[in-house]
Design a protein around this motif. Structure first.
Motif, PDB file in Angstrom:
ATOM      1  N   VAL A 223       0.867  -1.067  -0.115  1.00 10.00           N
ATOM      2  CA  VAL A 223      -0.069  -0.178  -0.009  1.00 10.00           C
ATOM      3  C   VAL A 223       1.010   1.159   0.128  1.00 10.00           C
ATOM      4  CG1 VAL A 223      -1.817  -1.057   1.255  1.00 10.00           C
ATOM      5  CG2 VAL A 223      -0.036   0.008   2.297  1.00 10.00           C
ATOM      6  N   PRO A 224       0.415   2.252  -0.507  1.00 10.23           N
ATOM      7  CA  PRO A 224       1.297   3.511  -0.340  1.00 10.23           C
ATOM      8  C   PRO A 224       1.161   3.904   0.907  1.00 10.23           C
ATOM      9  CG  PRO A 224      -0.617   3.610  -2.107  1.00 10.23           C
ATOM     10  CD  PRO A 224      -0.861   2.502  -1.325  1.00 10.23           C
ATOM     11  N   VAL A 225       2.480   4.354   1.462  1.00 12.93           N
ATOM     12  CA  VAL A 225       2.423   4.622   2.903  1.00 12.93           C
ATOM     13  C   VAL A 225       1.537   5.977   3.311  1.00 12.93           C
ATOM     14  CG1 VAL A 225       4.729   3.788   3.185  1.00 12.93           C
ATOM     15  CG2 VAL A 225       4.508   6.090   2.461  1.00 12.93           C
ATOM     16  N   GLN A 226       1.237   6.722   2.467  1.00 15.92           N
ATOM     17  CA  GLN A 226       0.226   7.655   2.777  1.00 15.92           C
ATOM     18  C   GLN A 226      -0.994   7.571   3.424  1.00 15.92           C
ATOM     19  OE1 GLN A 226       1.498   7.292  -0.246  1.00 15.92           O
ATOM     20  NE2 GLN A 226       1.536   9.137  -1.356  1.00 15.92           N
ATOM     21  N   THR A 227      -1.369   6.119   3.073  1.00  9.76           N
ATOM     22  CA  THR A 227      -2.716   5.708   3.555  1.00  9.76           C
ATOM     23  C   THR A 227      -2.586   5.085   5.031  1.00  9.76           C
ATOM     24  OG1 THR A 227      -2.242   3.530   2.793  1.00  9.76           O
ATOM     25  CG2 THR A 227      -3.480   4.935   1.284  1.00  9.76           C
ATOM     26  N   LEU A 228      -1.441   5.120   5.562  1.00 12.02           N
ATOM     27  CA  LEU A 228      -0.969   4.569   6.971  1.00 12.02           C
ATOM     28  C   LEU A 228      -1.412   5.460   7.719  1.00 12.02           C
ATOM     29  CD1 LEU A 228       2.315   2.584   6.174  1.00 12.02           C
ATOM     30  CD2 LEU A 228      -0.045   1.607   6.282  1.00 12.02           C
ATOM     31  N   PRO A 229      -1.637   5.175   9.275  1.00 14.70           N
ATOM     32  CA  PRO A 229      -1.913   6.287   9.989  1.00 14.70           C
ATOM     33  C   PRO A 229      -0.567   6.886  10.457  1.00 14.70           C
ATOM     34  CG  PRO A 229      -1.860   4.009  11.180  1.00 14.70           C
ATOM     35  CD  PRO A 229      -1.915   3.831   9.523  1.00 14.70           C
ATOM     36  N   SER A 230      -0.480   8.140  10.722  1.00 16.29           N
ATOM     37  CA  SER A 230       0.567   9.006  10.983  1.00 16.29           C
ATOM     38  C   SER A 230       1.760   8.227  11.825  1.00 16.29           C
ATOM     39  CB  SER A 230       0.209  10.318  11.389  1.00 16.29           C
ATOM     40  OG  SER A 230      -0.528  10.289  12.731  1.00 16.29           O
ATOM     41  N   TRP A 231       1.306   7.628  12.782  1.00 16.25           N
ATOM     42  CA  TRP A 231       2.137   7.213  13.784  1.00 16.25           C
ATOM     43  C   TRP A 231       3.074   6.165  13.348  1.00 16.25           C
ATOM     44  CZ3 TRP A 231       1.821   2.106  14.833  1.00 16.25           C
ATOM     45  CH2 TRP A 231       0.498   1.442  14.549  1.00 16.25           C
TER      46      TRP A 231
END
Lengths: 277, 331
Positions: free
Chosen positions: A207-215
């Motif tokens: 997945v693109p890392v932008q979709t991950l929660p900020s932490w």
């Protein structure tokens, strides 16, 4: 048993020769021995190749619909990630193989032979590189079949291939350490996965890392597997828009990680081997 | 190699931190070149630990061990060029053929490809494995594996051989086959350090031996010395209950110069003239009205040696049960 005379004793006049030459010869012998094991257990090679293919199909046809976003060609995004994930998982076999050799007493035989200490481990990691060549070739064919189009060109694809092999080689040394620390082959396997899961799944592989929660995003962006996946992706499909992190050339970061892992973990594994038992 | 001894172990100790096991406790002995030296003891006595130290696989905590005058910790590489190691756990590669295993060991012992191949062929023939040489080792029987393991230890023609319980767990025929090979090695003049749980084996091959128990040497000498501490035959008589056994022991204690042991409902005496003494024992017991449950005559076992040396039975197993052949990790 025949009664052939047994010339058991001779003066210990073994050829001297350069120690580097013998170390390389020892590595070749051990690598050959490990590759023979792969060839002699075709079931293992078959199923260990089948698993990454299942991953390709799973993400391509099951998860792709849910993960896909406008402006993202998911097949192009996914395949380089799956390649990297596969070589990472493959490194576990280094740990399992070494733990198995230890358990069966083969390492003991090697230790009592006048051979290079490093060669026992290097022969294993070199054999694992050879296995990875085969696995990546097979996966490339599967990827092409499910619609992956490497637009970066043949040279870049080849460079991506080399980068993955080198990264897998570096990781193998880390897992060699795990294998030497594990009391059995089964334990080596379960010890390896808690290390691998965060690295491969909290990454830019799927997945693109932008979709991950900020932490999680910071870790996921800069950790080695993501950097290698990004570099491989850049080389294979050459689409920079997907990558948020600030290095101009992803492969520089990937290479730094790879060499760093190798330089730190290979000597650690060799030291562990010398001191083990 | 000015040192007169093939093996010189001086005050060697080893403790395994896990479980705080003292594997070796100030062990010293020497082996002259060309000799077959026995290391006799039950499971867990420290025999394998000693062999592993001498073959540079393990470091002693204290003391020095030398092979042909070379310290095994300081000159480990040179020592490895002079030794062959065959273990009770046949350490050969399952996936390779017999021939490939020997060629691999040859190459790792710095033989050229051609020499490794030639030597592999010679050894396969010598050990009766020529026909099986091209088959993967996983198809081999236990005896064949053990022979291959022994062959592997001979690839580089080492002047010093460590044979760690080479016959434990083998069937009688395979054991005899291995014995024949050991005899050939002996006549070829190799120095052999042989560990075993079997008195018979030690008696057959060893000019000199030490008996180890709990990491200490509890006896040393020739097999004849050792046997002299025992009689030729063990007579074991069992009774209905422990008090009968005690009564019987009182009446029979003067029958032999060797000590008599009472173990629950059973007594054991080691004697030099089995049948004659047995007949006398039965006469006395009959006269005293003590009923005999059963009577067994057998040759003294290692266990009996221990009984005579220590006054107690070995607390490991009885020496006849081999451990699982493959599972092994530094203990």
């Amino acid at each position: 048993m025949t009664t052939t005379s047994l010339d058991a004793i001779a003066s210990p006049s073994l050829p001297e020769g350069g120690s580097l030459r013998w170390m390389l010869a020892n590595i070749a012998t051990i690598a050959w021995r490990n590759l023979m094991a792969i060839l002699r257990i075709p079931e293992l090679l078959f199923f260990s190749t089948l698993q990454p293919i299942m991953f390709v199909l799973l993400f391509r046809y099951v998860f792709a619909g849910a993960i896909s976003r406008p402006g993202l060609d998911y097949v192009a995004f996914l395949m380089p990630g799956i390649f990297v994930q596969t070589v990472c998982f493959g490194a576990v076999s280094t740990a399992i193989g070494l733990a198995d050799d230890l358990q069966k007493g083969l390492i003991e035989r090697f230790r009592a032979l006048p051979m290079s200490r490093t060669a026992v481990l290097a022969g294993r990691t070199v054999a694992d590189v050879c296995r990875n060549v085969f696995v990546i070739v097979v996966m490339t064919i599967v990827a092409l079949a499910v619609g992956f189009r490497p637009t970066g060109g043949a040279l870049n694809y080849f460079l991506a291939f080399l980068l993955m092999l080198l990264f897998a080689f570096a990781l193998s040394w880390g897992f060699a350490f795990v294998g030497l620390a594990a009391p059995s082959a089964e334990t080596a396997q379960v010890m390896a996965f808690p290390l691998l899961f965060p690295l491969t799944f909290a990454s830019s592989c799927f997945v693109p890392v932008q979709t991950l929660p900020s932490w999680l995003r910071g870790f996921a962006t800069y950790q080695p597997v993501s950097q290698v996946a990004d570099a491989v992706r850049q080389l294979m499909v050459g689409n920079n828009k997907l990558f948020p992190y600030p290095f101009a050339h992803e492969w520089v970061a990937a290479l730094i990680w790879t060499v760093g892992i190798l330089v730190v973990l290979a000597p650690l594994a060799v030291r562990k081997f010398r001191n083990a038992i | 190699m000015t040192d007169a001894f093939a093996v010189d172990v001086d005050n060697v100790s080893k403790v395994f931190p896990k479980g705080n096991v003292t594997a070796l406790d100030h062990v010293s002995f020497r082996v002259r070149p060309g000799m077959v030296f026995g290391l006799l003891g039950p499971n867990g006595a420290g025999k394998t630990t000693l062999v592993r130290i001498l073959s540079t696989v393990l470091r002693p905590d204290s003391g020095t061990a030398k092979v042909f005058g070379l310290d095994v910790t300081k000159h480990d590489d040179e020592v490895r060029r002079m030794i062959g190691l065959a273990g009770q756990y046949a350490t050969v590669d399952e996936n390779l053929t017999g021939s490939e295993n020997l060629k691999m060991v040859g190459r790792l012992s710095r033989l050229s490809r051609v020499d490794a191949r030639t030597r592999s062929g010679e050894l396969l023939e010598m050990f009766g494995l020529s026909d099986a040489g091209s088959r993967p080792v996983k198809t081999y029987s236990g005896g064949m594996r053990r022979r291959l393991d022994l062959a592997a230890s001979l690839v580089a023609r080492p002047p010093m051989l460590f044979l760690d319980e080479p016959t434990t767990g083998l069937d009688p025929q395979s054991r005899k086959d291995l014995w024949r090979v050991i005899e050939e090695l002996v006549s070829a003049g190799a120095t052999i350090l042989l560990t075993t749980q079997y008195l018979e084996e030690a008696d057959r091959f060893c000019e000199s031996l030490v008996v180890v128990d709990h990491g200490r040497i509890i006896a040393e000498g020739t097999p004849a010395d050792l046997k002299a501490t025992l009689g030729e035959t063990v007579v074991a008589i069992s009774f209905a209950d422990a008090s009968s056994a005690l009564k019987a022991a009182e009446r029979l204690s003067d029958l032999s110069e060797h000590p008599l042991f009472v173990d629950g409902e059973e007594i054991e005496l080691t004697v030099d003239q089995g049948p004659k003494i047995t007949a006398e024992a039965l006469r006395r017991l009959d006269a005293a009205g003590i009923e005999v449950g059963g009577i067994v005559l057998r040759e003294p076992s290692l266990d009996d040696v221990f009984l005579a040396l220590t006054g107690k039975r070995t607390d490991a197993n009885d020496g006849t049960e081999p451990p699982a052949p493959t599972k092994k990790r530094g203990k």
